[in-house]
Design a protein around this motif. Sequence first.
Motif, PDB file in Angstrom:
ATOM      1  N   ALA A  55       3.636  11.139   7.765  1.00  0.00           N
ATOM      2  CA  ALA A  55       2.249  11.273   8.221  1.00  0.00           C
ATOM      3  C   ALA A  55       1.483  12.304   7.401  1.00  0.00           C
ATOM      4  O   ALA A  55       0.292  12.124   7.134  1.00  0.00           O
ATOM      5  N   SER A  59       0.349   8.534   2.129  1.00  0.00           N
ATOM      6  CA  SER A  59      -0.748   7.726   2.658  1.00  0.00           C
ATOM      7  C   SER A  59      -0.237   6.304   2.881  1.00  0.00           C
ATOM      8  O   SER A  59       0.704   5.858   2.225  1.00  0.00           O
ATOM      9  N   PRO A  60      -0.852   5.569   3.797  1.00  0.00           N
ATOM     10  CA  PRO A  60      -0.400   4.195   4.039  1.00  0.00           C
ATOM     11  C   PRO A  60      -0.633   3.312   2.822  1.00  0.00           C
ATOM     12  O   PRO A  60      -1.565   3.534   2.041  1.00  0.00           O
ATOM     13  N   PHE A  64      -1.145  -1.956   5.470  1.00  0.00           N
ATOM     14  CA  PHE A  64      -1.929  -1.014   6.263  1.00  0.00           C
ATOM     15  C   PHE A  64      -3.313  -0.735   5.668  1.00  0.00           C
ATOM     16  O   PHE A  64      -4.156  -0.151   6.332  1.00  0.00           O
ATOM     17  N   LEU A  70      -5.424  -1.432  11.172  1.00  0.00           N
ATOM     18  CA  LEU A  70      -4.050  -1.255  10.691  1.00  0.00           C
ATOM     19  C   LEU A  70      -3.849   0.123  10.083  1.00  0.00           C
ATOM     20  O   LEU A  70      -2.779   0.720  10.217  1.00  0.00           O
ATOM     21  N   PHE A  71      -4.895   0.633   9.422  1.00  0.00           N
ATOM     22  CA  PHE A  71      -4.827   1.976   8.843  1.00  0.00           C
ATOM     23  C   PHE A  71      -4.607   3.014   9.937  1.00  0.00           C
ATOM     24  O   PHE A  71      -3.767   3.894   9.822  1.00  0.00           O
ATOM     25  N   SER A  73      -3.449   2.377  12.960  1.00  0.00           N
ATOM     26  CA  SER A  73      -2.195   2.110  13.671  1.00  0.00           C
ATOM     27  C   SER A  73      -1.002   2.735  12.946  1.00  0.00           C
ATOM     28  O   SER A  73      -0.003   3.079  13.579  1.00  0.00           O
ATOM     29  N   TYR A  74      -1.099   2.883  11.618  1.00  0.00           N
ATOM     30  CA  TYR A  74      -0.048   3.547  10.851  1.00  0.00           C
ATOM     31  C   TYR A  74       0.170   4.959  11.376  1.00  0.00           C
ATOM     32  O   TYR A  74       1.286   5.364  11.682  1.00  0.00           O
ATOM     33  N   TYR A  75      -0.918   5.709  11.499  1.00  0.00           N
ATOM     34  CA  TYR A  75      -0.804   7.074  11.995  1.00  0.00           C
ATOM     35  C   TYR A  75      -0.482   7.112  13.487  1.00  0.00           C
ATOM     36  O   TYR A  75       0.199   8.021  13.958  1.00  0.00           O
ATOM     37  N   LEU A  78       3.293   6.466  13.728  1.00  0.00           N
ATOM     38  CA  LEU A  78       4.037   7.642  13.262  1.00  0.00           C
ATOM     39  C   LEU A  78       3.967   8.783  14.271  1.00  0.00           C
ATOM     40  O   LEU A  78       4.975   9.459  14.522  1.00  0.00           O
ATOM     41  N   VAL A 122       8.642   1.739   6.192  1.00  0.00           N
ATOM     42  CA  VAL A 122       7.452   2.443   5.707  1.00  0.00           C
ATOM     43  C   VAL A 122       7.821   3.382   4.552  1.00  0.00           C
ATOM     44  O   VAL A 122       7.105   3.448   3.549  1.00  0.00           O
TER      45      VAL A 122
END
Length: 129
Positions: A55, A59-60, A64, A70-71, A73-75, A78, A122
């Motif tokens: 995190a 970076s995604p 993502f 989606l960007f 949701s990545y964080y 995590l 990831v």
Amino acid sequence: MGNALFKLPREAEVGDGGANSFAAEMVEASYDTTKLKLVLVAGGVGEAAAALCLALFRSPAGLFLRKKGLFYSYYGVLSTIIVFGVAEAWTGLWVSHNRRWRAVGMTVLWLSVLPVFFLAGVAGSAILK
């Protein structure tokens, strides 16, 4: 000298300390309460540390970046894994005080496999980026 395929989990040989070693420790933890505590605490701290590192420093990438949802949701995933890792480590300490709560510890241990798969995917995509 029997076949290694038919050995009991307690007789599993520890490898180089990698994924095979952790899988062997998970299987042995289902038979031994003291190993259950160690695996839960180590796994929880490891998951939380890996998710925090991803995190903060990675970076995604890939899928993502297609949509803003989606960007974010990545964080979100995590940060959920960080909370789950801390809860897993806390469960390891909690289970160690009473041996009757072993079933709760085993459930958390087997549920912790899912975040590990996500982190591996990831991290793998971040490394190949």
